[in-house]
Design an enzyme around this catalytic site. Structure first.
Site, PDB file in Angstrom:
ATOM      1  N   SER A  60      44.386  45.081  43.741  1.00  0.00           N
ATOM      2  CA  SER A  60      44.130  43.669  43.394  1.00  0.00           C
ATOM      3  C   SER A  60      43.344  42.945  44.496  1.00  0.00           C
ATOM      4  O   SER A  60      43.514  43.219  45.685  1.00  0.00           O
ATOM      5  CB  SER A  60      45.471  42.964  43.193  1.00  0.00           C
ATOM      6  OG  SER A  60      45.301  41.573  43.107  1.00  0.00           O
TER       7      SER A  60
ATOM      8  N   TYR B 158      38.547  39.095  41.360  1.00  0.00           N
ATOM      9  CA  TYR B 158      38.497  37.723  40.857  1.00  0.00           C
ATOM     10  C   TYR B 158      37.202  37.122  41.398  1.00  0.00           C
ATOM     11  O   TYR B 158      36.884  37.296  42.580  1.00  0.00           O
ATOM     12  CB  TYR B 158      39.692  36.903  41.367  1.00  0.00           C
ATOM     13  CG  TYR B 158      40.994  37.177  40.645  1.00  0.00           C
ATOM     14  CD1 TYR B 158      41.119  36.950  39.279  1.00  0.00           C
ATOM     15  CD2 TYR B 158      42.117  37.646  41.328  1.00  0.00           C
ATOM     16  CE1 TYR B 158      42.319  37.177  38.609  1.00  0.00           C
ATOM     17  CE2 TYR B 158      43.323  37.877  40.666  1.00  0.00           C
ATOM     18  CZ  TYR B 158      43.416  37.639  39.314  1.00  0.00           C
ATOM     19  OH  TYR B 158      44.589  37.863  38.650  1.00  0.00           O
TER      20      TYR B 158
ATOM     21  N   THR C 199      38.512  40.642  36.375  1.00  0.00           N
ATOM     22  CA  THR C 199      39.538  40.030  35.523  1.00  0.00           C
ATOM     23  C   THR C 199      39.019  38.713  34.966  1.00  0.00           C
ATOM     24  O   THR C 199      38.589  37.837  35.721  1.00  0.00           O
ATOM     25  CB  THR C 199      40.835  39.830  36.334  1.00  0.00           C
ATOM     26  OG1 THR C 199      41.295  41.120  36.735  1.00  0.00           O
ATOM     27  CG2 THR C 199      41.909  39.140  35.510  1.00  0.00           C
TER      28      THR C 199
ATOM     29  N   HIS D 157      46.997  40.360  30.727  1.00  0.00           N
ATOM     30  CA  HIS D 157      47.576  40.121  32.048  1.00  0.00           C
ATOM     31  C   HIS D 157      49.097  40.315  32.018  1.00  0.00           C
ATOM     32  O   HIS D 157      49.852  39.629  32.707  1.00  0.00           O
ATOM     33  CB  HIS D 157      47.233  38.705  32.513  1.00  0.00           C
ATOM     34  CG  HIS D 157      46.918  38.579  33.973  1.00  0.00           C
ATOM     35  ND1 HIS D 157      45.645  38.344  34.429  1.00  0.00           N
ATOM     36  CD2 HIS D 157      47.693  38.646  35.097  1.00  0.00           C
ATOM     37  CE1 HIS D 157      45.664  38.249  35.752  1.00  0.00           C
ATOM     38  NE2 HIS D 157      46.904  38.446  36.173  1.00  0.00           N
TER      39      HIS D 157
ATOM     40  N   LYS E 238      38.305  43.179  32.492  1.00  0.00           N
ATOM     41  CA  LYS E 238      39.747  43.243  32.188  1.00  0.00           C
ATOM     42  C   LYS E 238      40.234  41.906  31.653  1.00  0.00           C
ATOM     43  O   LYS E 238      40.038  40.870  32.303  1.00  0.00           O
ATOM     44  CB  LYS E 238      40.517  43.598  33.464  1.00  0.00           C
ATOM     45  CG  LYS E 238      42.034  43.568  33.335  1.00  0.00           C
ATOM     46  CD  LYS E 238      42.686  44.072  34.614  1.00  0.00           C
ATOM     47  CE  LYS E 238      44.193  44.127  34.531  1.00  0.00           C
ATOM     48  NZ  LYS E 238      44.821  42.832  34.796  1.00  0.00           N
TER      49      LYS E 238
HETATM   50  C1  LIG Z   1      53.457  40.514  39.358  1.00  0.00           C
HETATM   51  C2  LIG Z   1      52.141  40.807  38.717  1.00  0.00           C
HETATM   52  C3  LIG Z   1      50.980  40.531  39.415  1.00  0.00           C
HETATM   53  C4  LIG Z   1      49.742  40.807  38.833  1.00  0.00           C
HETATM   54  N1  LIG Z   1      48.609  40.588  39.559  1.00  0.00           N
HETATM   55  C5  LIG Z   1      47.414  40.852  39.001  1.00  0.00           C
HETATM   56  C6  LIG Z   1      46.208  40.662  39.739  1.00  0.00           C
HETATM   57  O1  LIG Z   1      46.235  40.316  40.913  1.00  0.00           O
HETATM   58  N2  LIG Z   1      45.033  40.888  39.103  1.00  0.00           N
HETATM   59  C7  LIG Z   1      44.979  41.307  37.802  1.00  0.00           C
HETATM   60  O2  LIG Z   1      43.886  41.500  37.255  1.00  0.00           O
HETATM   61  N3  LIG Z   1      46.096  41.517  37.098  1.00  0.00           N
HETATM   62  C8  LIG Z   1      47.299  41.320  37.659  1.00  0.00           C
HETATM   63  N4  LIG Z   1      48.434  41.549  36.944  1.00  0.00           N
HETATM   64  C9  LIG Z   1      48.325  42.097  35.573  1.00  0.00           C
HETATM   65  C10 LIG Z   1      48.336  43.616  35.598  1.00  0.00           C
HETATM   66  O3  LIG Z   1      47.145  44.108  36.168  1.00  0.00           O
HETATM   67  C11 LIG Z   1      48.461  44.204  34.200  1.00  0.00           C
HETATM   68  O4  LIG Z   1      47.470  43.646  33.361  1.00  0.00           O
HETATM   69  C12 LIG Z   1      49.830  43.963  33.564  1.00  0.00           C
HETATM   70  O5  LIG Z   1      50.854  44.049  34.535  1.00  0.00           O
HETATM   71  C13 LIG Z   1      50.064  45.000  32.465  1.00  0.00           C
HETATM   72  O6  LIG Z   1      51.278  44.787  31.851  1.00  0.00           O
HETATM   73  P1  LIG Z   1      52.622  45.589  32.222  1.00  0.00           P
HETATM   74  O7  LIG Z   1      53.150  44.955  33.479  1.00  0.00           O
HETATM   75  O8  LIG Z   1      53.484  45.362  31.037  1.00  0.00           O
HETATM   76  O9  LIG Z   1      52.255  47.055  32.432  1.00  0.00           O
HETATM   77  C14 LIG Z   1      49.679  41.329  37.519  1.00  0.00           C
HETATM   78  C15 LIG Z   1      50.856  41.628  36.840  1.00  0.00           C
HETATM   79  C16 LIG Z   1      52.081  41.391  37.426  1.00  0.00           C
HETATM   80  C17 LIG Z   1      53.327  41.756  36.672  1.00  0.00           C
END
Ligand SMILES: Cc1cc2nc3c(=O)[nH]c(=O)nc-3n(C[C@H](O)[C@H](O)[C@H](O)COP(=O)(O)O)c2cc1C
Length: 385
Positions: free
Chosen positions: A130, A154, A180, A274, A250
């Site tokens: 990330s 980002y 993203t 997300h 994404k």
């Molecule tokens: C705590 C947390 C932080 C996340 N941070 C980011 C991030 O910094 N950038 C991003 O594109 N997606 C982020 N995501 C989304 C994840 O990349 C992903 O799309 C998502 O967790 C998929 O769903 P799942 O947790 O059910 O597998 C985050 C998700 C969680 C749970």
């Protein structure tokens, strides 16, 4: 967190690695890791990593929607070995499961993204780092030499900051940039508001700080404030055209946006909401996937994340036409429950479950899964009478 207090067995301290092993060895599936992580994390951190936006309807539906399909296995396929290996952007992966970008991993394990990268490398999986990581791309790469890595981006209002982030990742051999696009503003995370959770001031986002040229930690609010909410498809096109590595988009859940992404040079689409953390009531990703696959029609890779908790969910995504899936919370729960070994075990479980599903479906490899292996699940009412 692990490894702080020595536990005693027969009066002798038990080494940390042994304790970690004993914590995770009884966990047989991803759900077990979720429960173990839940117990180990302090309430505010737990809410941040487990929570979603608004009523968390999308968070729940992401998981449930994979159960909306049933498998149609083929018999007597004459197979005695099965492989979960797959091709992704010209390179082999041990399985079509990647570690999704998840921010602030140092909040659940002192080694944070380094531990996650080592786990992914050990399991032959790609890790996506990330922008909001607690480590810069270089040290993460050094922690797991030989691993494959992508960088999640980002975009910032100051194009120089965005460019600096991309340049750093590319120079550290990150093989793809994942932009993203579902976060022009942060989602309404009510768990965090209730718990009063804030990212501790000392936990920064060093890549962003370096790209900004700031000598101090920037808060998550400041960071989101500097991002570009008005990013457009033409900005995406310029980024893709000027980037030395493939660019994926994404956060797409419609055929129209998938087509635009391909037209503007995306090498891949990640069907994602997300993890239900942005727009609550957004369509579940398992529901969005088929229209994106159809719109892209082989012109770019299609990946999907959200709610994948079982190898059978991976198989359904592949049968629906995805090239690969990403897991966010599952890998994070592994890290929280058992550090690097825990994250590694989660990936191992998913691979073993996928391999068993392939075998029981009569498929030798993930590539053999097709739409013919699926039908819609019957309406729940048939069984609930
Ligand atoms: C705590 C947390 C932080 C996340 N941070 C980011 C991030 O910094 N950038 C991003 O594109 N997606 C982020 N995501 C989304 C994840 O990349 C992903 O799309 C998502 O967790 C998929 O769903 P799942 O947790 O059910 O597998 C985050 C998700 C969680 C749970």
């Amino acid at each position: 967190m692990l490894g702080e207090k020595p536990s005693k067995r027969d009066g002798h301290p038990t080494p940390t690695s042994t304790r970690v092993a004993s914590v995770i060895e009884d966990l047989v599936n991803v759900g077990d890791f979720a429960r173990a992580a839940e117990e180990r994390l302090e309430a505010g951190v737990r809410g941040y990593f487990f929570g979603g936006a608004g009523d968390e309807l999308t968070l729940a539906e992401n998981v449930a929607a994979w159960s909306g399909w049933r498998l149609r296995p083929r018999a007597l396929a004459g197979l005695s070995s099965w492989s979960t290996k797959a091709e992704l952007f010209g390179g082999e992966v041990s399985m079509p499961v990647l570690v999704a970008p998840v921010a602030y991993q140092a909040l659940v394990d002192p080694e944070g993204e380094a531990a996650m990268a080592r786990a992914a490398a050990a399991e032959g999986a790609v890790m996506c780092l990330s922008t909001l990581a607690t480590m810069r791309p270089g040290p993460v790469a050094e922690a797991a030499p030989g691993g494959r890595r992508w960088f999640q981006l980002y975009c910032f209002e100051d194009a120089g900051v965005t460019r600096a982030l991309v340049d750093e990742a590319v120079s550290c051999d990150y093989e793809a940039i994942v932009v993203t696009v579902d976060a022009p503003r942060g989602g309404n995370r009510e768990r965090d508001r209730r718990s009063g959770f804030e990212i501790p001031a000392e936990v920064g986002v060093p890549s962003v700080e370096a790209a900004l040229g700031s000598g101090r930690a920037v808060t998550i609010e400041e960071t989101f404030g500097l991002m570009d909410p008005a990013l457009s498809w033409s900005d995406l096109g310029e980024l893709a055209a000027g980037c030395a590595v493939p660019v994926l988009v994404k956060g797409v859940v419609t055929a129209a946006d998938a087509a635009l992404a391909v037209e503007h040079g995306a090498a891949g689409i990640v069907v994602s909401n997300h993890g239900g953390r942005q727009l609550d009531r957004c369509v579940a990703t398992a529901e969005a996937l088929p229209e994106v696959v159809e719109a892209v029609s082989g012109r770019a890779a299609v990946l999907v994340d959200g709610g994948i908790r079982r190898g059978v969910d991976v198989a359904i995504a592949l049968a629906l036409g995805a090239d690969a899936v990403l897991v966010g919370r599952p890998a994070l729960w592994g890290l929280a429950a058992g550090g690097e070994a825990g994250a590694r075990r989660v990936l191992e479980i998913l691979r073993a479950e996928l391999e068993l599903t392939l075998a029981l479906c009569g498929c030798a490899t993930p590539a053999e899964l097709s739409r013919g292996h699926l039908r819609r699940a019957p309406a729940a009412s048939v069984y609930s009478a």
